[in-house]
Every structure is written in structure tokens, then in C-alpha cells.
Motif scaffolding. Sequence first.
Motif, mmCIF file in Angstrom:
data_model
loop_
_atom_site.group_PDB
_atom_site.id
_atom_site.type_symbol
_atom_site.label_atom_id
_atom_site.label_comp_id
_atom_site.label_asym_id
_atom_site.label_seq_id
_atom_site.Cartn_x
_atom_site.Cartn_y
_atom_site.Cartn_z
ATOM 1 N N ASN A 89 35.826 -8.349 53.588
ATOM 2 C CA ASN A 89 36.433 -9.203 54.619
ATOM 3 C C ASN A 89 37.904 -8.864 54.870
ATOM 4 O O ASN A 89 38.565 -9.499 55.682
ATOM 5 C CB ASN A 89 36.289 -10.679 54.254
ATOM 6 N N GLY A 90 38.447 -7.873 54.164
ATOM 7 C CA GLY A 90 39.833 -7.453 54.358
ATOM 8 C C GLY A 90 40.817 -8.010 53.357
ATOM 9 O O GLY A 90 41.971 -7.598 53.328
ATOM 10 N N ASP A 91 40.381 -8.939 52.525
ATOM 11 C CA ASP A 91 41.270 -9.500 51.507
ATOM 12 C C ASP A 91 41.633 -8.433 50.470
ATOM 13 O O ASP A 91 40.840 -7.529 50.185
ATOM 14 C CB ASP A 91 40.626 -10.679 50.791
ATOM 15 N N ILE A 92 42.817 -8.558 49.931
ATOM 16 C CA ILE A 92 43.293 -7.660 48.871
ATOM 17 C C ILE A 92 43.860 -8.522 47.758
ATOM 18 O O ILE A 92 44.677 -9.413 48.005
ATOM 19 C CB ILE A 92 44.401 -6.716 49.387
ATOM 20 N N GLU A 107 49.169 -3.698 51.001
ATOM 21 C CA GLU A 107 48.623 -2.337 51.122
ATOM 22 C C GLU A 107 49.543 -1.311 50.466
ATOM 23 O O GLU A 107 49.079 -0.369 49.829
ATOM 24 C CB GLU A 107 48.394 -1.993 52.588
ATOM 25 N N LYS A 151 39.767 -4.805 46.616
ATOM 26 C CA LYS A 151 39.713 -4.887 48.080
ATOM 27 C C LYS A 151 38.326 -5.381 48.461
ATOM 28 O O LYS A 151 37.322 -4.882 47.957
ATOM 29 C CB LYS A 151 39.984 -3.518 48.699
ATOM 30 N N TYR A 173 46.482 -10.993 49.448
ATOM 31 C CA TYR A 173 46.609 -11.059 50.899
ATOM 32 C C TYR A 173 45.252 -11.514 51.429
ATOM 33 O O TYR A 173 44.211 -11.030 50.985
ATOM 34 C CB TYR A 173 46.948 -9.694 51.517
ATOM 35 N N SER A 174 45.249 -12.445 52.364
ATOM 36 C CA SER A 174 44.026 -12.866 53.032
ATOM 37 C C SER A 174 44.312 -13.075 54.508
ATOM 38 O O SER A 174 45.308 -13.703 54.870
ATOM 39 C CB SER A 174 43.470 -14.153 52.425
ATOM 40 N N SER A 175 43.409 -12.556 55.351
ATOM 41 C CA SER A 175 43.543 -12.762 56.788
ATOM 42 C C SER A 175 42.996 -14.123 57.208
ATOM 43 O O SER A 175 43.242 -14.576 58.317
ATOM 44 C CB SER A 175 42.809 -11.655 57.553
ATOM 45 N N LYS A 200 50.228 -8.505 54.557
ATOM 46 C CA LYS A 200 49.267 -7.393 54.504
ATOM 47 C C LYS A 200 49.953 -6.053 54.257
ATOM 48 O O LYS A 200 49.502 -5.270 53.418
ATOM 49 C CB LYS A 200 48.469 -7.339 55.808
#
Length: 100
Positions: free
Chosen positions: A17-20, A51, A14, A35-37, A47
Motif C-alpha cells: 500500500n506504499g507504507d514504509i 525513502e 515496505k 510513513y503512511s499515505s 515520504k
Amino acid sequence: MADSLFGQVVSVRKFANGDIELDFYHDDIVTEYRYSSDPSRLGNFPKELAETLASTLSTDICIEIFFGDDGTPTHVELEECDEDDEDDEEFDEDFVAEES
């Protein structure tokens, strides 16, 4: 026709920047999902699903990932892994053979 993969999450990364990023073990190979925003990055997993998969790390939860016709993940199913059942079946077969 929709496809699916059955396996387990073996690694999760994780980022701030929020990417997983997820490593998913199935059929004796590891596939990375992300996952990338950021729309300019290749994000191939929704997302919510990423998660959910990340939350199964270090558990006895097996996952089936379902993909739509376009190859995009559509949903996941979670279930408890039954690794002990295989050992029990081998024991039962040996026990029956000894009784005969």
C-alpha cells in the motif's frame, strides 16, 4: 528548539500500500518510524525522508534526523560512518605508550 538523533537504519519494511516502516538505531535503542499515505494511520515521517533513510540500509551511512519544535522530522543529514577512526585512535595511543 529543534532536536536531532544520530544513528543508522537497521531494518526497513515496505508494504504494497506504499507504507514504509524503519527501525532506527541510536543511543543503544531502536526507534520505529513510519510513513503512511493513509491519513487515518499514524504516519510520523515525510515520504521523501523515509525513502532516503530506507536507501541507507546495509551501508556505512550514518544519519542525523532533525526534528522541528512540534516533533515532526524536518530534514536529514547523511555522512559516512567513521567506526575505524576509534580503532585507529586506540592504536595510536598504544603505539605512543610503547615508544615512551
